[in-house]
Design a protein around this motif. Sequence first.
Motif, mmCIF file in Angstrom:
data_model
loop_
_atom_site.group_PDB
_atom_site.id
_atom_site.type_symbol
_atom_site.label_atom_id
_atom_site.label_comp_id
_atom_site.label_asym_id
_atom_site.label_seq_id
_atom_site.Cartn_x
_atom_site.Cartn_y
_atom_site.Cartn_z
ATOM 1 N N GLY A 37 45.575 53.135 20.761
ATOM 2 C CA GLY A 37 45.049 52.449 21.945
ATOM 3 C C GLY A 37 46.161 51.968 22.854
ATOM 4 O O GLY A 37 46.078 52.084 24.084
ATOM 5 N N GLY A 38 47.220 51.421 22.273
ATOM 6 C CA GLY A 38 48.358 50.948 23.062
ATOM 7 C C GLY A 38 49.056 52.085 23.786
ATOM 8 O O GLY A 38 49.421 51.965 24.968
ATOM 9 N N THR A 39 49.237 53.209 23.110
ATOM 10 C CA THR A 39 49.869 54.379 23.728
ATOM 11 C C THR A 39 49.020 54.891 24.877
ATOM 12 O O THR A 39 49.530 55.169 25.965
ATOM 13 C CB THR A 39 50.075 55.495 22.674
ATOM 14 N N SER A 40 47.723 54.993 24.663
ATOM 15 C CA SER A 40 46.807 55.463 25.697
ATOM 16 C C SER A 40 46.822 54.530 26.906
ATOM 17 O O SER A 40 46.892 54.979 28.057
ATOM 18 C CB SER A 40 45.395 55.559 25.129
ATOM 19 N N THR A 41 46.781 53.235 26.651
ATOM 20 C CA THR A 41 46.783 52.247 27.738
ATOM 21 C C THR A 41 48.087 52.317 28.523
ATOM 22 O O THR A 41 48.080 52.246 29.754
ATOM 23 C CB THR A 41 46.564 50.826 27.179
ATOM 24 N N SER A 42 49.212 52.481 27.826
ATOM 25 C CA SER A 42 50.501 52.520 28.521
ATOM 26 C C SER A 42 50.634 53.758 29.404
ATOM 27 O O SER A 42 51.347 53.726 30.407
ATOM 28 C CB SER A 42 51.660 52.447 27.525
ATOM 29 N N LYS A 43 49.932 54.828 29.058
ATOM 30 C CA LYS A 43 49.968 56.032 29.889
ATOM 31 C C LYS A 43 49.106 55.884 31.144
ATOM 32 O O LYS A 43 49.367 56.505 32.159
ATOM 33 C CB LYS A 43 49.486 57.244 29.084
ATOM 34 N N LYS A 44 48.072 55.045 31.043
ATOM 35 C CA LYS A 44 47.123 54.889 32.148
ATOM 36 C C LYS A 44 47.526 53.811 33.150
ATOM 37 O O LYS A 44 47.045 53.813 34.281
ATOM 38 C CB LYS A 44 45.734 54.543 31.604
ATOM 39 N N HIS A 45 48.371 52.864 32.737
ATOM 40 C CA HIS A 45 48.669 51.717 33.589
ATOM 41 C C HIS A 45 50.162 51.556 33.837
ATOM 42 O O HIS A 45 50.981 51.947 33.008
ATOM 43 C CB HIS A 45 48.126 50.434 32.961
ATOM 44 N N SER A 46 50.494 50.916 34.949
ATOM 45 C CA SER A 46 51.889 50.698 35.335
ATOM 46 C C SER A 46 52.410 49.384 34.751
ATOM 47 O O SER A 46 51.666 48.580 34.204
ATOM 48 C CB SER A 46 51.989 50.634 36.855
ATOM 49 N N THR A 47 53.702 49.161 34.960
ATOM 50 C CA THR A 47 54.339 47.918 34.542
ATOM 51 C C THR A 47 53.665 46.723 35.205
ATOM 52 O O THR A 47 53.481 45.677 34.578
ATOM 53 C CB THR A 47 55.836 47.952 34.908
ATOM 54 N N THR A 48 53.282 46.876 36.447
ATOM 55 C CA THR A 48 52.632 45.791 37.186
ATOM 56 C C THR A 48 51.361 45.328 36.480
ATOM 57 O O THR A 48 51.088 44.128 36.411
ATOM 58 C CB THR A 48 52.301 46.247 38.622
ATOM 59 N N PHE A 49 50.587 46.254 35.955
ATOM 60 C CA PHE A 49 49.363 45.921 35.222
ATOM 61 C C PHE A 49 49.683 45.021 34.035
ATOM 62 O O PHE A 49 49.035 43.986 33.826
ATOM 63 C CB PHE A 49 48.675 47.202 34.733
ATOM 64 N N PHE A 50 50.700 45.390 33.262
ATOM 65 C CA PHE A 50 51.044 44.611 32.079
ATOM 66 C C PHE A 50 51.620 43.251 32.450
ATOM 67 O O PHE A 50 51.375 42.259 31.768
ATOM 68 C CB PHE A 50 52.002 45.400 31.185
ATOM 69 N N GLN A 51 52.366 43.193 33.551
ATOM 70 C CA GLN A 51 52.882 41.906 34.020
ATOM 71 C C GLN A 51 51.729 40.984 34.413
ATOM 72 O O GLN A 51 51.733 39.792 34.092
ATOM 73 C CB GLN A 51 53.821 42.107 35.215
ATOM 74 N N GLU A 52 50.744 41.544 35.082
ATOM 75 C CA GLU A 52 49.591 40.756 35.532
ATOM 76 C C GLU A 52 48.779 40.209 34.360
ATOM 77 O O GLU A 52 48.434 39.028 34.334
ATOM 78 C CB GLU A 52 48.702 41.604 36.432
ATOM 79 N N ILE A 53 48.495 41.053 33.372
ATOM 80 C CA ILE A 53 47.707 40.561 32.239
ATOM 81 C C ILE A 53 48.531 39.586 31.394
ATOM 82 O O ILE A 53 47.979 38.662 30.804
ATOM 83 C CB ILE A 53 47.081 41.687 31.375
ATOM 84 N N GLY A 54 49.838 39.776 31.370
ATOM 85 C CA GLY A 54 50.704 38.827 30.665
ATOM 86 C C GLY A 54 50.683 37.461 31.328
ATOM 87 O O GLY A 54 50.613 36.423 30.664
ATOM 88 N N ARG A 55 50.725 37.450 32.661
ATOM 89 C CA ARG A 55 50.660 36.191 33.408
ATOM 90 C C ARG A 55 49.329 35.488 33.174
ATOM 91 O O ARG A 55 49.272 34.280 32.962
ATOM 92 C CB ARG A 55 50.839 36.440 34.905
ATOM 93 N N LYS A 56 48.243 36.271 33.206
ATOM 94 C CA LYS A 56 46.917 35.685 32.978
ATOM 95 C C LYS A 56 46.820 35.078 31.580
ATOM 96 O O LYS A 56 46.314 33.974 31.394
ATOM 97 C CB LYS A 56 45.819 36.738 33.148
ATOM 98 N N GLY A 57 47.297 35.803 30.598
ATOM 99 C CA GLY A 57 47.263 35.300 29.218
ATOM 100 C C GLY A 57 48.131 34.071 29.051
ATOM 101 O O GLY A 57 47.745 33.098 28.402
ATOM 102 N N GLY A 58 49.311 34.087 29.659
ATOM 103 C CA GLY A 58 50.206 32.933 29.574
ATOM 104 C C GLY A 58 49.619 31.714 30.246
ATOM 105 O O GLY A 58 49.706 30.592 29.733
ATOM 106 N N SER A 59 48.980 31.928 31.379
ATOM 107 C CA SER A 59 48.354 30.823 32.108
ATOM 108 C C SER A 59 47.213 30.225 31.293
ATOM 109 O O SER A 59 47.080 28.999 31.185
ATOM 110 C CB SER A 59 47.836 31.323 33.455
ATOM 111 N N SER A 60 46.402 31.085 30.721
ATOM 112 C CA SER A 60 45.281 30.632 29.900
ATOM 113 C C SER A 60 45.780 29.859 28.682
ATOM 114 O O SER A 60 45.263 28.792 28.349
ATOM 115 C CB SER A 60 44.447 31.834 29.456
ATOM 116 N N THR A 61 46.806 30.379 28.019
ATOM 117 C CA THR A 61 47.356 29.720 26.836
ATOM 118 C C THR A 61 47.955 28.365 27.199
ATOM 119 O O THR A 61 47.753 27.381 26.490
ATOM 120 C CB THR A 61 48.416 30.612 26.164
ATOM 121 N N SER A 62 48.677 28.313 28.319
ATOM 122 C CA SER A 62 49.321 27.050 28.690
ATOM 123 C C SER A 62 48.308 25.971 29.033
ATOM 124 O O SER A 62 48.583 24.781 28.890
ATOM 125 C CB SER A 62 50.294 27.255 29.846
#
Length: 106
Positions: A37-62
Motif C-alpha cells: 500500500g505504501g509503495t502504491s501510494t508513493s507512486k500515485k502522489h507527490s512529495t507535496t501530498f505527503f507534506q500536507e498529510i504530515g502537517r495535518k497529522g501533526g496539527s491534530s496530534t499537537s
Amino acid sequence: MAKTEPKMSRADAGRLGGEKTSKLRGKEFYQQIGKKGGTSTSKKHSTTFFQEIGRKGGSSTSSTHNKTFYQEIGKKGGTATSQNQDKSFYQKIGSKGGSAERNKLN
C-alpha cells in the motif's frame, strides 16, 4: 417458539473478522500489505501530498497532546536511534546541524 439472537452490528462483525484474520495471517501479512500500500501510494502522489498529510497529522496530534507526550516519544526515539546507530552517525548529523547554523548566521 425458539428464541432468535439479536443481529450483530456491522462494527462487531468487522471487529470479529479482523481478529480472525489477524490470528490466521499473523504480523507478517499486515507488514506485506502495508508495504504494498505504501509503495502504491508513493507512486500515485507527490512529495507535496505527503507534506500536507504530515502537517495535518501533526496539527491534530499537537491539539490533543501536551509537552510531556512529546518528551516521552522523543526519549523513546532517541533510545531506539542510539541502539541502531554508531558514533559516525551522530558525527554526520552534528556536522549537518553545525553547517545549517553557520549558513543562517551568514
